[in-house]
Write a protein that holds these residues in place. Structure first.
Motif, mmCIF file in Angstrom:
data_model
loop_
_atom_site.group_PDB
_atom_site.id
_atom_site.type_symbol
_atom_site.label_atom_id
_atom_site.label_comp_id
_atom_site.label_asym_id
_atom_site.label_seq_id
_atom_site.Cartn_x
_atom_site.Cartn_y
_atom_site.Cartn_z
ATOM 1 N N HIS A 195 0.838 -1.197 0.000
ATOM 2 C CA HIS A 195 0.000 0.000 0.000
ATOM 3 C C HIS A 195 0.872 1.246 0.000
ATOM 4 O O HIS A 195 1.831 1.344 0.761
ATOM 5 C CB HIS A 195 -0.915 0.005 1.227
ATOM 6 C CG HIS A 195 -1.612 1.312 1.412
ATOM 7 N ND1 HIS A 195 -1.431 2.095 2.515
ATOM 8 C CD2 HIS A 195 -2.462 1.989 0.607
ATOM 9 C CE1 HIS A 195 -2.151 3.188 2.395
ATOM 10 N NE2 HIS A 195 -2.775 3.159 1.255
ATOM 11 N N PHE A 196 0.518 2.234 -0.861
ATOM 12 C CA PHE A 196 1.244 3.498 -0.947
ATOM 13 C C PHE A 196 0.248 4.637 -0.873
ATOM 14 O O PHE A 196 -0.698 4.698 -1.656
ATOM 15 C CB PHE A 196 2.027 3.577 -2.260
ATOM 16 C CG PHE A 196 2.894 4.799 -2.368
ATOM 17 C CD1 PHE A 196 4.177 4.792 -1.860
ATOM 18 C CD2 PHE A 196 2.420 5.955 -2.959
ATOM 19 C CE1 PHE A 196 4.988 5.915 -1.951
ATOM 20 C CE2 PHE A 196 3.216 7.082 -3.053
ATOM 21 C CZ PHE A 196 4.501 7.060 -2.543
ATOM 22 N N ASN A 197 0.456 5.556 0.073
ATOM 23 C CA ASN A 197 -0.386 6.740 0.218
ATOM 24 C C ASN A 197 0.311 7.904 -0.458
ATOM 25 O O ASN A 197 1.334 8.381 0.006
ATOM 26 C CB ASN A 197 -0.617 7.031 1.706
ATOM 27 C CG ASN A 197 -1.506 8.233 1.928
ATOM 28 O OD1 ASN A 197 -1.716 9.062 1.039
ATOM 29 N ND2 ASN A 197 -2.033 8.339 3.127
ATOM 30 N N PRO B 227 -4.628 11.553 -4.432
ATOM 31 C CA PRO B 227 -3.992 12.191 -5.584
ATOM 32 C C PRO B 227 -2.505 12.320 -5.318
ATOM 33 O O PRO B 227 -2.061 12.251 -4.174
ATOM 34 C CB PRO B 227 -4.674 13.566 -5.630
ATOM 35 C CG PRO B 227 -5.076 13.830 -4.221
ATOM 36 C CD PRO B 227 -5.410 12.496 -3.619
ATOM 37 N N VAL B 228 -1.729 12.504 -6.353
ATOM 38 C CA VAL B 228 -0.268 12.553 -6.183
ATOM 39 C C VAL B 228 0.160 13.993 -5.916
ATOM 40 O O VAL B 228 -0.024 14.874 -6.769
ATOM 41 C CB VAL B 228 0.447 12.004 -7.430
ATOM 42 C CG1 VAL B 228 1.948 12.011 -7.206
ATOM 43 C CG2 VAL B 228 -0.045 10.608 -7.753
ATOM 44 N N THR B 229 0.717 14.219 -4.746
ATOM 45 C CA THR B 229 1.233 15.546 -4.414
ATOM 46 C C THR B 229 2.631 15.710 -5.014
ATOM 47 O O THR B 229 3.294 14.726 -5.356
ATOM 48 C CB THR B 229 1.298 15.751 -2.898
ATOM 49 O OG1 THR B 229 2.219 14.797 -2.353
ATOM 50 C CG2 THR B 229 -0.068 15.580 -2.252
ATOM 51 N N ARG B 230 3.071 16.967 -5.130
ATOM 52 C CA ARG B 230 4.408 17.225 -5.703
ATOM 53 C C ARG B 230 5.499 16.555 -4.880
ATOM 54 O O ARG B 230 6.478 16.058 -5.425
ATOM 55 C CB ARG B 230 4.647 18.723 -5.784
ATOM 56 C CG ARG B 230 3.725 19.413 -6.741
ATOM 57 C CD ARG B 230 4.181 20.822 -7.086
ATOM 58 N NE ARG B 230 3.164 21.504 -7.855
ATOM 59 C CZ ARG B 230 2.896 21.273 -9.139
ATOM 60 N NH1 ARG B 230 3.602 20.403 -9.789
ATOM 61 N NH2 ARG B 230 1.936 21.927 -9.762
ATOM 62 N N LEU C 131 6.684 8.006 -5.344
ATOM 63 C CA LEU C 131 5.814 7.035 -6.010
ATOM 64 C C LEU C 131 6.549 6.380 -7.183
ATOM 65 O O LEU C 131 6.496 5.156 -7.354
ATOM 66 C CB LEU C 131 4.533 7.711 -6.492
ATOM 67 C CG LEU C 131 3.537 6.829 -7.241
ATOM 68 C CD1 LEU C 131 3.078 5.663 -6.378
ATOM 69 C CD2 LEU C 131 2.342 7.664 -7.701
ATOM 70 N N ARG C 132 7.270 7.172 -7.967
ATOM 71 C CA ARG C 132 8.043 6.594 -9.088
ATOM 72 C C ARG C 132 9.108 5.623 -8.586
ATOM 73 O O ARG C 132 9.319 4.550 -9.164
ATOM 74 C CB ARG C 132 8.706 7.707 -9.888
ATOM 75 C CG ARG C 132 7.762 8.554 -10.684
ATOM 76 C CD ARG C 132 8.516 9.593 -11.506
ATOM 77 N NE ARG C 132 7.672 10.611 -12.041
ATOM 78 C CZ ARG C 132 6.948 10.500 -13.151
ATOM 79 N NH1 ARG C 132 6.987 9.392 -13.839
ATOM 80 N NH2 ARG C 132 6.197 11.501 -13.552
ATOM 81 N N ARG C 133 9.782 5.975 -7.491
ATOM 82 C CA ARG C 133 10.839 5.118 -6.943
ATOM 83 C C ARG C 133 10.268 3.811 -6.405
ATOM 84 O O ARG C 133 10.802 2.729 -6.666
ATOM 85 C CB ARG C 133 11.593 5.857 -5.838
ATOM 86 C CG ARG C 133 12.784 5.081 -5.329
ATOM 87 C CD ARG C 133 13.664 5.837 -4.340
ATOM 88 N NE ARG C 133 13.368 7.232 -4.223
ATOM 89 C CZ ARG C 133 13.160 7.865 -3.064
ATOM 90 N NH1 ARG C 133 13.223 7.212 -1.935
ATOM 91 N NH2 ARG C 133 12.906 9.147 -3.027
#
Length: 143
Positions: free
Chosen positions: A15-17, A60-63, A69-71
């Motif tokens: 899981h990733f927040n 949503p993806v924050t800056r 998230l990519r890593r």
């Protein structure tokens, strides 16, 4: 694409927040309780993306979270699936015009399954993981 034979084992989920309000996290915790017991199907949460087959992404993806998230996605072994849980990860929802958002998850990493809802019910989350497995089986049939 590498062989999908590795998915014949139990499905391990990470899981990733990426910026969630924690509503989806509460429902994910509810989905792994004995009431739903996803481990009977071989689905279990793991603490490292290096051991995971599926990544559940909420929010949503924050800056600030975009490079993380990519890593994390890059650390997952192939083949891998991404399931977005909740409407915020699908569209940004009420936060879509925020200066601090990169956008929905699919603008950062490839997404395989979307689970709608704010927050989605535990049954919906488990259904999304099952849909990911079905998608893998279809890909394997074509390979």
């Amino acid at each position: 694409m590498k062989s999908l034979r590795s998915f014949k084992k139990s499905l391990w989920v990470y899981h990733f927040n990426s910026g969630s309000c924690n509503g989806c996290e509460i429902e994910i915790v509810a989905a792994i309780t004995p009431r739903y017991d996803p481990e009977r199907f071989g689905i279990r949460l793991v603490g490292s993306p290096r051991h995971a087959d599926v990544m559940l992404v909420t929010g949503p993806v924050t800056r600030k979270m975009e490079p993380r998230l990519r890593r994390v996605y890059a650390q997952m072994p192939d083949p891998k699936m991404v399931v977005v849980v909740g409407v915020c990860g699908s569209s940004g929802s009420p936060f879509y015009e925020s200066y601090n958002l990169v956008g929905p998850v699919d603008q950062v990493i490839p997404v395989d399954v979307y689970v709608p809802g704010c927050p989605p019910r535990p049954e919906g989350i488990l259904y999304g993981v099952v849909k990911a497995v079905e998608k893998l089986e279809q890909l394997e049939g074509k390979a």
